[in-house]
Design a protein around this motif. Sequence first.
Motif, PDB file in Angstrom:
ATOM      1  N   GLN A  95       0.854  -1.078  -0.102  1.00  0.00           N
ATOM      2  CA  GLN A  95      -0.007  -0.078   0.096  1.00  0.00           C
ATOM      3  C   GLN A  95       0.759   1.116   0.153  1.00  0.00           C
ATOM      4  O   GLN A  95       0.601   2.387  -0.481  1.00  0.00           O
ATOM      5  CB  GLN A  95      -0.887  -0.069   1.329  1.00  0.00           C
ATOM      6  CG  GLN A  95      -2.147   0.874   1.209  1.00  0.00           C
ATOM      7  CD  GLN A  95      -1.692   2.302   1.510  1.00  0.00           C
ATOM      8  OE1 GLN A  95      -0.781   2.696   2.263  1.00  0.00           O
ATOM      9  NE2 GLN A  95      -2.732   3.207   1.142  1.00  0.00           N
ATOM     10  N   LYS A  97       1.979   3.024   2.835  1.00  0.00           N
ATOM     11  CA  LYS A  97       2.063   4.000   3.843  1.00  0.00           C
ATOM     12  C   LYS A  97       3.297   3.646   4.792  1.00  0.00           C
ATOM     13  O   LYS A  97       3.898   2.420   4.872  1.00  0.00           O
ATOM     14  CB  LYS A  97       0.861   3.830   4.630  1.00  0.00           C
ATOM     15  CG  LYS A  97       0.329   2.695   5.691  1.00  0.00           C
ATOM     16  CD  LYS A  97      -0.757   2.575   6.032  1.00  0.00           C
ATOM     17  CE  LYS A  97      -2.155   2.806   5.291  1.00  0.00           C
ATOM     18  NZ  LYS A  97      -3.406   2.766   6.142  1.00  0.00           N
ATOM     19  N   GLU A 101       2.563   3.737  10.522  1.00  0.00           N
ATOM     20  CA  GLU A 101       1.214   4.012  10.244  1.00  0.00           C
ATOM     21  C   GLU A 101       0.460   2.622  10.108  1.00  0.00           C
ATOM     22  O   GLU A 101      -0.891   2.369  10.405  1.00  0.00           O
ATOM     23  CB  GLU A 101       0.992   4.725   9.104  1.00  0.00           C
ATOM     24  CG  GLU A 101       0.656   6.209   9.252  1.00  0.00           C
ATOM     25  CD  GLU A 101       0.384   7.056   8.030  1.00  0.00           C
ATOM     26  OE1 GLU A 101      -0.313   6.684   7.272  1.00  0.00           O
ATOM     27  OE2 GLU A 101       1.283   8.010   7.881  1.00  0.00           O
ATOM     28  N   GLU A 105      -2.706   0.608  11.757  1.00  0.00           N
ATOM     29  CA  GLU A 105      -3.798   0.290  11.022  1.00  0.00           C
ATOM     30  C   GLU A 105      -4.162  -1.208  11.420  1.00  0.00           C
ATOM     31  O   GLU A 105      -5.275  -1.440  11.896  1.00  0.00           O
ATOM     32  CB  GLU A 105      -3.518   0.502   9.650  1.00  0.00           C
ATOM     33  CG  GLU A 105      -4.965  -0.306   8.785  1.00  0.00           C
ATOM     34  CD  GLU A 105      -4.967  -0.299   7.554  1.00  0.00           C
ATOM     35  OE1 GLU A 105      -4.137   0.386   6.715  1.00  0.00           O
ATOM     36  OE2 GLU A 105      -5.706  -1.199   6.825  1.00  0.00           O
ATOM     37  N   ASN A 154      -7.058   1.805   0.343  1.00  0.00           N
ATOM     38  CA  ASN A 154      -6.238   2.684   1.426  1.00  0.00           C
ATOM     39  C   ASN A 154      -6.058   2.228   2.878  1.00  0.00           C
ATOM     40  O   ASN A 154      -5.220   2.754   3.422  1.00  0.00           O
ATOM     41  CB  ASN A 154      -6.863   4.326   1.319  1.00  0.00           C
ATOM     42  CG  ASN A 154      -8.480   4.170   1.638  1.00  0.00           C
ATOM     43  OD1 ASN A 154      -8.897   3.155   1.642  1.00  0.00           O
ATOM     44  ND2 ASN A 154      -8.740   5.417   1.853  1.00  0.00           N
ATOM     45  N   ARG A 281      -1.455  12.224   6.839  1.00  0.00           N
ATOM     46  CA  ARG A 281      -1.064  10.562   7.106  1.00  0.00           C
ATOM     47  C   ARG A 281      -1.613   9.805   6.002  1.00  0.00           C
ATOM     48  O   ARG A 281      -2.460  10.394   4.994  1.00  0.00           O
ATOM     49  CB  ARG A 281      -1.917  10.181   8.377  1.00  0.00           C
ATOM     50  CG  ARG A 281      -3.295  10.104   8.282  1.00  0.00           C
ATOM     51  CD  ARG A 281      -3.898   9.734   9.791  1.00  0.00           C
ATOM     52  NE  ARG A 281      -5.249   9.839   9.480  1.00  0.00           N
ATOM     53  CZ  ARG A 281      -6.256   9.086   9.746  1.00  0.00           C
ATOM     54  NH1 ARG A 281      -5.767   7.749   9.806  1.00  0.00           N
ATOM     55  NH2 ARG A 281      -7.496   9.259   9.879  1.00  0.00           N
ATOM     56  N   ASN A 282      -1.066   8.641   5.646  1.00  0.00           N
ATOM     57  CA  ASN A 282      -1.408   7.801   4.343  1.00  0.00           C
ATOM     58  C   ASN A 282      -1.335   8.822   3.238  1.00  0.00           C
ATOM     59  O   ASN A 282      -2.200   8.469   2.174  1.00  0.00           O
ATOM     60  CB  ASN A 282      -2.737   7.513   4.506  1.00  0.00           C
ATOM     61  CG  ASN A 282      -3.053   6.078   3.590  1.00  0.00           C
ATOM     62  OD1 ASN A 282      -2.146   5.557   3.048  1.00  0.00           O
ATOM     63  ND2 ASN A 282      -4.183   5.641   3.780  1.00  0.00           N
ATOM     64  N   THR A 286      -6.987   9.191   2.506  1.00  0.00           N
ATOM     65  CA  THR A 286      -7.759   8.949   3.691  1.00  0.00           C
ATOM     66  C   THR A 286      -9.332   9.622   3.442  1.00  0.00           C
ATOM     67  O   THR A 286      -9.180  10.806   3.300  1.00  0.00           O
ATOM     68  CB  THR A 286      -7.258   9.190   4.994  1.00  0.00           C
ATOM     69  OG1 THR A 286      -6.220   8.495   5.373  1.00  0.00           O
ATOM     70  CG2 THR A 286      -8.034   8.688   6.220  1.00  0.00           C
TER      71      THR A 286
END
Length: 482
Positions: A95, A97, A101, A105, A154, A281-282, A286
Motif C-alpha cells: 500500500q 504507507k 502507520e 492500522e 487505502n 497521514r497515508n 484517507t
Amino acid sequence: MSSKYLRDSSYIDGKWFNSKSNRYFDVLNPATGTILSRVNDIEPTDVELAIQAAERAFPSWSKMTSKERASIMRRFYELIIENADELAAILTQEQGKPLSEAKTEIIYGASFIEWFSEEGKRLYGDIIPSPIANSKIIVEKSPVGVCAFITPWNFPSAMITRKIGAAMAAGCTCVVKPAHETPLSALALAALAEEAGVPKGVLNIVTGTDSHNIGRVLCDSETVRKVSFTGSTDVGKILYRQCAATVKKISLELGGNAPFIVFPDADLDAAVSGAIICKYRNAGQTCVCANRFYIHEDVYDKFASKLADKVRKLKVGDGLDKGVDIGPLITPDALEKVRSHINDALGQGAKLIEGGDTHDLGGSYFKPTILGNAMEGMLIAKEETFGPVAPLFKFKDIDDVLRQANNTQFGLAAYFYAKDLALINKVYNGLEYGMVAVNTPILSTEVAPFGGVKESGIGREGSKYGLDDFIELKYVLLGGLE
Ligand code: NAP
C-alpha cells in the motif's frame, strides 16, 4: 517479500482456491514499482462458490452461542496482535504507507474483531407490553445471513475487519472482495482466521481484477442478503442500484470532502499539529482526511507559516525506511489527480506556499503541498483530492464558513478548532456531517459510529450501531396466553 502469512489465491470454504483459468495479476509495491507477488485472478463465476460456502456455513455459525463465537473471534484478534509487525510489513509494501502507520492500522483493525466479539454477547431483544389482551410481544435479533464486502486499497486491513468483525459477531457469514491493488493483507487475515479456528465457509476472500463482474455476482445473488462497501461514491452508486433487484440491505462508506476550520480563539499550535496528522497521514489518501482548510483571517498568516514550517520537515520516502512520514501515492493515476487539482487551483488564483510537484524520488511520490488563497469554485473545493495537498481558504464570518463547509455533496467527517463553548455548540450543530471532531484530528475508534450523511454513505460501522446493520428484527406476537 517473505512472510508465513503470504498467500497467492482466494480463500473459499476453508481452502486456498485457484480458478481453473490459471490467470494471475501482479501486486506492485508503490514505493519501488516492483512486483511483490502474483495472485490468482478469480473468474467472476467462481465467486458463486464462495457464496455457496458462506451459505453452507451460516446455519452452524449463526446457531453457535455468542460466547462460542466470541472465543473464536478473540483468538483471531490475539493472532492479529501477535503478528502485527509481520502484517504491517505486508501492508506497507503493497500500500505504501509508513511502517508505523501500517502497524497503527493493524492494531486499529484488530480492535474491531475484539470489540465486536464482546458486543455480540449483548444482542439483546425486547419484550414490549402488549396492548392486546392475553398476549406478549417479543422482539428478537437474528443475523442477516450471507454478507458480501467490497473494500478499498487505502486501509487494506482495517476496512475488512471493521466489516467482518460486526458481521461475524452477529452470526453472519462473509464473502470479501478486497481491492486488486492490496489483496495480500486480506489474504493474510484469512490465514490468521484459519489458524484461529474460524470454521470453514464463515470467512471467504475472493481476489480478482474483474471487479465489475465480481460485484455483479455478489449483488445479483439471492443468497447474499447484505452488501457492505467502502470506496468511491461513483462505485457505491452502481452497487446501490445493483442491489435493488434483490432488495438487499446495504451499507455504503463512500467519499468525503472534510472541512477543517480554525477559529480565531483556537490553540493555533494544536491546530497546526492536528492539520499535519489530519491531512498528511497515508499521504492524504484517507476518506476522513481534511480536504479544505478554512482559517479565520485574524490567524490565517500565522497558521500558514506555522504549517509550512512543519510541512517542510516531513520526510517523503519508502514506507519501510526509518523516519519516513509520507509514502508514495498508490498509483500514477492518483498522482495525476493531485496534480490536476493543484494546476486548476493555481490557474484560478491560488498561491503556492509549499511543495506543488512530484518528488525527486520519482514514481508516484508527491511533495507535501500547501496552497493559499483557495476559493470556492476550484476543483479542490468540490472534489476529494486524495493526496498530500492542504488548500487554505480565508474566512471572516461564522455563518459563511458553515455555508462553505456544507457546500458539498459529501458529509463524512468535519474538524474544527475553537475554545468558546457557545461557538463550539453552534458550529457542531451547523455542520452537516456524520462525524465531527472538535480540537482533535483523529476520530476513528471501534466504539463510536463511523459513517457519513448525504453522498458519503448509508449506515454506520463500529460501535453498537454497527452491529445493527447485520441483524434483522423479528417480532413475535404470542397470543392465547391465559
Ligand atoms: P473504488 O474504486 O470505489 O474501489 C473500491 C473497491 O470497489 C475496490 O475493491 C474495487 O475493486 C471495487 N470496485 C471498483 N469498481 C467496481 C464495480 N463496478 N463493481 C464492484 N466493485 C468495484 O475506490 P478506491 O479508489 O479503491 O478507494 C478510494 C475511495 O474510498 C475514496 O473515495 C475514499 O474516500 C473511499 N473510502 C471511504 C471510506 C469510508 O469509510 N467512508 C474509507 C476508506 C475509503 P478493484 O480495486 O479491484 O477495481
